[in-house]
Design an enzyme around this catalytic site. Structure first.
Site, PDB file in Angstrom:
ATOM      1  N   ARG A 183      -1.464   1.626  14.198  1.00  0.00           N
ATOM      2  CA  ARG A 183      -1.276   1.513  12.736  1.00  0.00           C
ATOM      3  C   ARG A 183      -0.385   0.318  12.364  1.00  0.00           C
ATOM      4  O   ARG A 183       0.449   0.402  11.462  1.00  0.00           O
ATOM      5  CB  ARG A 183      -0.675   2.792  12.152  1.00  0.00           C
ATOM      6  N   SER A 234      -1.653  10.763   6.392  1.00  0.00           N
ATOM      7  CA  SER A 234      -0.562  11.039   7.335  1.00  0.00           C
ATOM      8  C   SER A 234       0.699  10.304   6.914  1.00  0.00           C
ATOM      9  O   SER A 234       0.682   9.075   6.764  1.00  0.00           O
ATOM     10  CB  SER A 234      -0.949  10.598   8.750  1.00  0.00           C
ATOM     11  N   GLU A 304       4.399   6.177   8.649  1.00  0.00           N
ATOM     12  CA  GLU A 304       3.152   5.405   8.701  1.00  0.00           C
ATOM     13  C   GLU A 304       2.950   4.709   7.355  1.00  0.00           C
ATOM     14  O   GLU A 304       2.451   3.594   7.284  1.00  0.00           O
ATOM     15  CB  GLU A 304       1.954   6.337   8.991  1.00  0.00           C
TER      16      GLU A 304
HETATM   17  C1  LIG Z   1      -6.415  11.633   2.291  1.00  0.00           C
HETATM   18  C2  LIG Z   1      -6.081  10.423   3.123  1.00  0.00           C
HETATM   19  C3  LIG Z   1      -6.589  10.315   4.405  1.00  0.00           C
HETATM   20  C4  LIG Z   1      -6.289   9.195   5.198  1.00  0.00           C
HETATM   21  N1  LIG Z   1      -6.821   9.106   6.431  1.00  0.00           N
HETATM   22  C5  LIG Z   1      -6.546   8.027   7.201  1.00  0.00           C
HETATM   23  C6  LIG Z   1      -7.086   7.899   8.511  1.00  0.00           C
HETATM   24  O1  LIG Z   1      -7.833   8.730   8.989  1.00  0.00           O
HETATM   25  N2  LIG Z   1      -6.755   6.791   9.229  1.00  0.00           N
HETATM   26  C7  LIG Z   1      -5.929   5.822   8.749  1.00  0.00           C
HETATM   27  O2  LIG Z   1      -5.680   4.837   9.437  1.00  0.00           O
HETATM   28  N3  LIG Z   1      -5.414   5.911   7.522  1.00  0.00           N
HETATM   29  C8  LIG Z   1      -5.683   6.974   6.731  1.00  0.00           C
HETATM   30  N4  LIG Z   1      -5.145   7.067   5.484  1.00  0.00           N
HETATM   31  C9  LIG Z   1      -4.234   6.017   5.007  1.00  0.00           C
HETATM   32  C10 LIG Z   1      -4.936   4.855   4.277  1.00  0.00           C
HETATM   33  O3  LIG Z   1      -6.159   5.260   3.689  1.00  0.00           O
HETATM   34  C11 LIG Z   1      -5.183   3.672   5.193  1.00  0.00           C
HETATM   35  O4  LIG Z   1      -3.963   3.203   5.700  1.00  0.00           O
HETATM   36  C12 LIG Z   1      -5.904   2.533   4.466  1.00  0.00           C
HETATM   37  O5  LIG Z   1      -6.310   1.579   5.412  1.00  0.00           O
HETATM   38  C13 LIG Z   1      -5.025   1.847   3.411  1.00  0.00           C
HETATM   39  O6  LIG Z   1      -5.871   1.022   2.615  1.00  0.00           O
HETATM   40  P1  LIG Z   1      -5.508   0.733   1.089  1.00  0.00           P
HETATM   41  O7  LIG Z   1      -6.527  -0.166   0.530  1.00  0.00           O
HETATM   42  O8  LIG Z   1      -5.285   1.996   0.358  1.00  0.00           O
HETATM   43  O9  LIG Z   1      -4.115  -0.023   1.276  1.00  0.00           O
HETATM   44  P2  LIG Z   1      -2.918  -0.039   0.229  1.00  0.00           P
HETATM   45  O10 LIG Z   1      -2.185   1.249   0.288  1.00  0.00           O
HETATM   46  O11 LIG Z   1      -3.413  -0.501  -1.081  1.00  0.00           O
HETATM   47  O12 LIG Z   1      -2.013  -1.166   0.890  1.00  0.00           O
HETATM   48  C14 LIG Z   1      -1.402  -0.929   2.140  1.00  0.00           C
HETATM   49  C15 LIG Z   1      -0.762  -2.232   2.630  1.00  0.00           C
HETATM   50  O13 LIG Z   1      -1.800  -3.176   2.885  1.00  0.00           O
HETATM   51  C16 LIG Z   1      -1.558  -4.376   2.159  1.00  0.00           C
HETATM   52  N5  LIG Z   1      -2.856  -4.896   1.720  1.00  0.00           N
HETATM   53  C17 LIG Z   1      -3.875  -4.198   1.164  1.00  0.00           C
HETATM   54  N6  LIG Z   1      -4.914  -5.028   0.908  1.00  0.00           N
HETATM   55  C18 LIG Z   1      -4.528  -6.260   1.288  1.00  0.00           C
HETATM   56  C19 LIG Z   1      -5.153  -7.551   1.261  1.00  0.00           C
HETATM   57  N7  LIG Z   1      -6.402  -7.739   0.782  1.00  0.00           N
HETATM   58  N8  LIG Z   1      -4.448  -8.608   1.737  1.00  0.00           N
HETATM   59  C20 LIG Z   1      -3.195  -8.450   2.213  1.00  0.00           C
HETATM   60  N9  LIG Z   1      -2.553  -7.266   2.270  1.00  0.00           N
HETATM   61  C21 LIG Z   1      -3.217  -6.183   1.811  1.00  0.00           C
HETATM   62  C22 LIG Z   1      -0.718  -3.936   0.964  1.00  0.00           C
HETATM   63  O14 LIG Z   1       0.014  -5.010   0.400  1.00  0.00           O
HETATM   64  C23 LIG Z   1       0.159  -2.888   1.587  1.00  0.00           C
HETATM   65  O15 LIG Z   1       1.243  -3.503   2.252  1.00  0.00           O
HETATM   66  C24 LIG Z   1      -5.449   8.170   4.679  1.00  0.00           C
HETATM   67  C25 LIG Z   1      -4.936   8.278   3.381  1.00  0.00           C
HETATM   68  C26 LIG Z   1      -5.255   9.381   2.596  1.00  0.00           C
HETATM   69  C27 LIG Z   1      -4.721   9.461   1.189  1.00  0.00           C
END
Ligand SMILES: Cc1cc2nc3c(=O)[nH]c(=O)nc-3n(C[C@H](O)[C@H](O)[C@H](O)COP(=O)(O)OP(=O)(O)OC[C@H]3O[C@@H](n4cnc5c(N)ncnc54)[C@H](O)[C@@H]3O)c2cc1C
Length: 321
Positions: A183, A234, A304
């Site tokens: 992660r 998580s 995380e």
């Molecule tokens: C119900 C639920 C289930 C989940 N299950 C999983 C799972 O199974 N596995 C897992 O790994 N994660 C899981 N997650 C966590 C999450 O979905 C992941 O970490 C996902 O990859 C985050 O993507 P996001 O677009 O929401 O990122 P955001 O929360 O919008 O951003 C996270 C970080 O990434 C950076 N970022 C985002 N986009 C860019 C970009 N284009 N350029 C530069 N930086 C960027 C942001 O600035 C920030 O620092 C879960 C979350 C929820 C709510």
């Protein structure tokens, strides 16, 4: 308006002209996070394609205005006081399959919903992204944080990511360049100011039925083991040789509530918002879980999710039980 913006009036007008109703000042981030909490950013810019993403970010770098790109806001806990920066919400959405390439690939802009991309691959009868079906984030967020599930992750699936760097411009990063760990990536560790523009993933020919069956079994597993409702997924990384959820449960914290936030009774590493929670409520549950697990088992829980904003004195809620 209670504080000065990081944008001057003139800069705000330029962004307003470019984005119209997709530019908003002092807009609450609870509308843009899966936990449905978070105070206002000085400004929110919603970009709907890659060229808007590039244009807005390049402009903000040129003005030396602090900003951050968010995808679906599913891995960030934003403080109730909000963020003194511009938040760029990335909704770029182009997907292109190349079935004549060897290996077969799919290119996706960084705002694409990762689960949606997995389902598109299934429709094409292409295997490799089944694990991403239930990840509610964007491609950009997944590339940034090395998203993973069901025994796979970004490090095993990505072939290339295109990055926008404030000084070096556009750069191509291979999987090795991303220096992935559990992660984590080089960008997440170094908090480097880069924008992920798009990513390309490796796929294999299969059949729609086989890919959908695999995805359905992963979804069923989630339905049985993870709670529905507003959350961040998580909360903590699994410490080596153990599970954060198991430790929090063994510490007796399942079902513990602070204000509108609750440690899930189904999975103790999920902290739920009953839609009345503040980010402060969730933050205090985080502190409680960390200190109790440390006291009882001498294990350190590492977040995380990312904490964004000032956490020196998170707001207090009225009800604790
Ligand atoms: C119900 C639920 C289930 C989940 N299950 C999983 C799972 O199974 N596995 C897992 O790994 N994660 C899981 N997650 C966590 C999450 O979905 C992941 O970490 C996902 O990859 C985050 O993507 P996001 O677009 O929401 O990122 P955001 O929360 O919008 O951003 C996270 C970080 O990434 C950076 N970022 C985002 N986009 C860019 C970009 N284009 N350029 C530069 N930086 C960027 C942001 O600035 C920030 O620092 C879960 C979350 C929820 C709510």
């Amino acid at each position: 308006m209670t504080r000065n913006s990081v944008l001057t009036k003139q800069q705000a007008e330029i962004l307003q002209q470019l984005l119209g109703k997709d530019f908003e000042e002092f807009s609450p981030l609870s509308n843009h996070t899966t936990a449905h909490v978070g105070g206002p950013a000085d400004a929110v810019c919603i970009v709907n394609n890659s060229s808007e993403l590039e244009q807005v970010c390049s402009q903000l770098w040129q003005w030396q205005t602090p900003f951050r790109v968010l995808g679906k806001g599913s891995n960030v806990l934003v403080a109730d006081a909000g963020l003194q920066e511009v938040i760029v919400i990335n909704r770029s959405k182009i997907i292109r399959f190349d079935e004549s390439a060897d290996p077969i690939t799919v290119y996706a802009e960084s705002g694409v919903n990762f689960g949606g991309l997995a389902r598109q691959a299934a429709i094409h009868g292409l295997s490799g992204l089944e694990w991403a079906n239930s990840v509610p984030g964007s491609v950009g967020g997944g590339v940034y944080g090395n998203a993973g599930a069901h025994g796979s992750d970004m490090a095993q699936t990505l072939t290339l990511a295109e990055i926008l760097h404030p000084v070096k411009g556009k750069m191509r990063f291979t999987t090795a360049d991303m220096q992935y760990a559990y992660r984590s990536s080089v960008f997440k560790r170094d908090r480097e100011a880069v924008v992920i523009l798009n990513a390309t993933f490796r796929l294999e020919k299969s059949t729609r039925a086989a890919v959908e069956e695999r995805m359905a079994s992963f979804s069923e597993h989630r339905r049985q083991t993870q709670p529905p409702g507003a959350s961040l997924g998580s909360m903590f990384k699994n410490p080596s040789g153990d599970y954060a959820g198991r430790l929090i449960e063994a510490a007796g914290l399942k079902g513990t509530k602070i204000g509108g936030a609750e440690i899930s009774n189904i999975h103790a590493n999920f902290f739920l918002n009953d839609e009345q929670a503040t980010a402060g409520d969730i933050y205090r549950l985080i502190q409680l879980a960390k200190t109790t697990v440390k006291e009882k088992f001498n294990r350190d829980l590492e977040l995380e999710v990312e904490l964004l904003g000032d956490w020196a004195a998170p707001s207090h809620s009225n009800t604790e039980n």
